[in-house]
Design a protein around this motif. Sequence first.
Motif, PDB file in Angstrom:
ATOM      1  N   ARG A  41       0.889  -1.190  -0.009  1.00  0.00           N
ATOM      2  CA  ARG A  41      -0.030   0.060   0.088  1.00  0.00           C
ATOM      3  C   ARG A  41       0.912   1.036   0.126  1.00  0.00           C
ATOM      4  NH1 ARG A  41      -5.430   0.979   0.910  1.00  0.00           N
ATOM      5  NH2 ARG A  41      -6.061   3.103   1.545  1.00  0.00           N
ATOM      6  N   GLN A  42       0.589   2.223  -1.065  1.00  0.00           N
ATOM      7  CA  GLN A  42       1.212   3.299  -1.065  1.00  0.00           C
ATOM      8  C   GLN A  42       2.531   3.202  -1.452  1.00  0.00           C
ATOM      9  OE1 GLN A  42      -0.303   6.880  -1.164  1.00  0.00           O
ATOM     10  NE2 GLN A  42      -1.528   5.289  -1.982  1.00  0.00           N
ATOM     11  N   HIS A  43       3.365   2.070  -2.097  1.00  0.00           N
ATOM     12  CA  HIS A  43       4.571   1.908  -2.215  1.00  0.00           C
ATOM     13  C   HIS A  43       4.888   1.247  -3.766  1.00  0.00           C
ATOM     14  CE1 HIS A  43       6.360   2.787   1.565  1.00  0.00           C
ATOM     15  NE2 HIS A  43       5.127   1.975   2.239  1.00  0.00           N
ATOM     16  N   ILE A  44       3.848   1.568  -4.742  1.00  0.00           N
ATOM     17  CA  ILE A  44       4.056   1.095  -5.976  1.00  0.00           C
ATOM     18  C   ILE A  44       3.921   2.389  -6.831  1.00  0.00           C
ATOM     19  CG2 ILE A  44       2.677   0.091  -7.842  1.00  0.00           C
ATOM     20  CD1 ILE A  44       1.863  -2.046  -5.827  1.00  0.00           C
ATOM     21  N   ALA A  45       4.534   2.541  -7.924  1.00  0.00           N
ATOM     22  CA  ALA A  45       4.554   3.413  -9.067  1.00  0.00           C
ATOM     23  C   ALA A  45       4.068   2.679 -10.312  1.00  0.00           C
ATOM     24  CB  ALA A  45       5.692   4.265  -8.936  1.00  0.00           C
ATOM     25  N   LEU A  58       1.313   5.073  -5.116  1.00  0.00           N
ATOM     26  CA  LEU A  58       1.719   6.500  -4.594  1.00  0.00           C
ATOM     27  C   LEU A  58       1.847   7.459  -5.926  1.00  0.00           C
ATOM     28  CD1 LEU A  58       2.996   7.829  -2.313  1.00  0.00           C
ATOM     29  CD2 LEU A  58       5.466   7.166  -3.162  1.00  0.00           C
ATOM     30  N   ALA A  59       2.289   6.948  -6.891  1.00  0.00           N
ATOM     31  CA  ALA A  59       2.173   7.875  -7.819  1.00  0.00           C
ATOM     32  C   ALA A  59       2.013   7.021  -9.473  1.00  0.00           C
ATOM     33  CB  ALA A  59       3.657   8.738  -7.919  1.00  0.00           C
ATOM     34  N   TYR A  60       1.361   7.876 -10.298  1.00  0.00           N
ATOM     35  CA  TYR A  60       1.472   7.560 -11.621  1.00  0.00           C
ATOM     36  C   TYR A  60       2.324   8.340 -12.376  1.00  0.00           C
ATOM     37  CZ  TYR A  60      -2.914   4.737 -10.824  1.00  0.00           C
ATOM     38  OH  TYR A  60      -3.580   3.826 -10.361  1.00  0.00           O
ATOM     39  N   GLU A  61       3.586   7.763 -12.491  1.00  0.00           N
ATOM     40  CA  GLU A  61       4.761   8.438 -12.748  1.00  0.00           C
ATOM     41  C   GLU A  61       5.240   8.263 -14.079  1.00  0.00           C
ATOM     42  OE1 GLU A  61       6.923  11.209 -13.651  1.00  0.00           O
ATOM     43  OE2 GLU A  61       6.212  11.604 -11.508  1.00  0.00           O
ATOM     44  N   PRO A 117      11.126   8.733 -16.225  1.00  0.00           N
ATOM     45  CA  PRO A 117      12.356   7.675 -15.986  1.00  0.00           C
ATOM     46  C   PRO A 117      13.055   8.438 -14.751  1.00  0.00           C
ATOM     47  CG  PRO A 117      12.234   7.716 -18.455  1.00  0.00           C
ATOM     48  CD  PRO A 117      11.414   9.047 -17.682  1.00  0.00           C
ATOM     49  N   GLY A 118      13.423   9.375 -14.742  1.00  0.00           N
ATOM     50  CA  GLY A 118      14.008  10.266 -13.701  1.00  0.00           C
ATOM     51  C   GLY A 118      13.463  10.282 -12.282  1.00  0.00           C
ATOM     52  N   LYS A 119      12.167  10.443 -12.288  1.00  0.00           N
ATOM     53  CA  LYS A 119      11.222  10.667 -11.314  1.00  0.00           C
ATOM     54  C   LYS A 119      11.096   9.169 -10.664  1.00  0.00           C
ATOM     55  CE  LYS A 119      10.226  14.839 -10.575  1.00  0.00           C
ATOM     56  NZ  LYS A 119       9.091  15.503 -10.772  1.00  0.00           N
ATOM     57  N   MET A 120      11.229   8.212 -11.455  1.00  0.00           N
ATOM     58  CA  MET A 120      10.742   7.097 -11.156  1.00  0.00           C
ATOM     59  C   MET A 120      12.100   6.568 -10.444  1.00  0.00           C
ATOM     60  SD  MET A 120       8.341   4.320 -11.362  1.00  0.00           S
ATOM     61  CE  MET A 120       7.747   4.215 -12.808  1.00  0.00           C
ATOM     62  N   SER A 121      13.092   6.788 -11.109  1.00  0.00           N
ATOM     63  CA  SER A 121      14.620   6.370 -10.320  1.00  0.00           C
ATOM     64  C   SER A 121      14.565   7.087  -9.035  1.00  0.00           C
ATOM     65  CB  SER A 121      15.584   6.966 -11.176  1.00  0.00           C
ATOM     66  OG  SER A 121      15.911   6.293 -12.577  1.00  0.00           O
ATOM     67  N   GLU A 122      14.156   8.261  -8.716  1.00  0.00           N
ATOM     68  CA  GLU A 122      14.417   9.140  -7.514  1.00  0.00           C
ATOM     69  C   GLU A 122      13.537   8.398  -6.752  1.00  0.00           C
ATOM     70  OE1 GLU A 122      13.263  13.235  -8.139  1.00  0.00           O
ATOM     71  OE2 GLU A 122      15.003  13.568  -9.649  1.00  0.00           O
ATOM     72  N   SER A 169      14.792   7.028  -3.014  1.00  0.00           N
ATOM     73  CA  SER A 169      14.295   7.469  -1.697  1.00  0.00           C
ATOM     74  C   SER A 169      13.640   6.527  -0.710  1.00  0.00           C
ATOM     75  CB  SER A 169      13.616   8.692  -2.032  1.00  0.00           C
ATOM     76  OG  SER A 169      12.310   8.230  -2.441  1.00  0.00           O
ATOM     77  N   GLY A 170      13.450   5.457  -1.548  1.00  0.00           N
ATOM     78  CA  GLY A 170      12.792   4.326  -0.650  1.00  0.00           C
ATOM     79  C   GLY A 170      11.265   4.677  -0.662  1.00  0.00           C
ATOM     80  N   GLU A 171      10.831   5.683  -1.402  1.00  0.00           N
ATOM     81  CA  GLU A 171       9.418   5.900  -1.289  1.00  0.00           C
ATOM     82  C   GLU A 171       8.518   4.897  -2.026  1.00  0.00           C
ATOM     83  OE1 GLU A 171       8.191  10.351  -2.444  1.00  0.00           O
ATOM     84  OE2 GLU A 171      10.237   9.905  -3.455  1.00  0.00           O
ATOM     85  N   ILE A 172       8.973   4.289  -2.998  1.00  0.00           N
ATOM     86  CA  ILE A 172       8.507   3.124  -3.740  1.00  0.00           C
ATOM     87  C   ILE A 172       9.318   1.831  -3.364  1.00  0.00           C
ATOM     88  CG2 ILE A 172       7.033   4.542  -5.355  1.00  0.00           C
ATOM     89  CD1 ILE A 172       8.934   3.987  -7.582  1.00  0.00           C
TER      90      ILE A 172
END
Length: 329
Positions: free
Chosen positions: A142-146, A189-192, A195-200, A204-207
């Motif tokens: 939960r809230q850890h997928i992009a 968590l995000a529909y992103e 590629p740069g944002k996905m890597s970040e 960061s451990g957000e996803i």
Amino acid sequence: MAASSAVAEQRLTVAGYGGSYEQVMRSSVIPTFERENNVRIDYLTGNSSDNLARMQAQRGNQTIGVAVLDDGPMVQAAGLGLCRPLPETTRDAVYPIARLASDQAVGTGFGFTGIAYNKDVFAQKNLPVPTSWMDLARPEYRQHIAIPGIDNTYGVHTLAMVSRINGGSDSDIAPGLKVLRQQINPNVLAYESSPGKMSEMFQSGEIWLAVWGSSRVAAMQQAGFPLAIVRPKEGSVVLMTAGCAVTGSPEPALADKFLAYMISPAVQLAFATQYGAGPTNPATKLPPEVANRVIYGEDQVKSLIGLDWDVVNRNRADWTRRWQREVER
């Protein structure tokens, strides 16, 4: 001297991706072609949507000689009359699946869309490695997928596969939209699409996991990040980089030559090694350490799932509206 100068002034504009793809083009592909053919390549960076829009805007006054797009947008470009038929030698040099749009475009590299996950996080939390597209609905994520948006090919693949395994098809995506909205969306968590944002977000451990492409994962692995990618048991969707010689562009013979160069074993080896793209030319030989990381060989190529891009592209605007209204609210 005058003749030599005229040849030296030949120029070709190639439109393709940025990021790690552009790095390979500029360091390992373009310089050799320029040197061997005494020409100048101008490289125009953009994603598939951007470069398709440029091709459409320049109709009748093209400056782009060769375009490199994802396979779906490439089929759309060919349908709009923006691509010339392939020379026979180029057409016949690749696997049949890499002959696109009635032989107006050619696949230049195989990738696949799967589920990428952070190996360290999964080990620390004792989480099972995902094996299915439906694992995206597991409550522990939960809230850890992009997931990339519907404007991105990875997002299109996600909707198509979730639809297929829940009773739908490429022409009936209602079951996929329902499952995404009701079962998977709470975990996202995000529909992103960047590629740069996905890597970040991974760094960061957000996803902890994401729907992503094999070449993107390979780039992060080469940078030392503990990312892995799985091919779900229901199948992974082929994502080809594809090239075409643009209709009405200057230097058509040079464009054909560059396209043939893109599927030559030497260039295919460079992209497999540095970008994680499997070779579409079966004559390409890869060392074992590279072959193990990419789609390689007839058996693996045959296992890839393709979409009906004619159907998808015809309904893409409707898919986008429904996704934005029902999923990414």
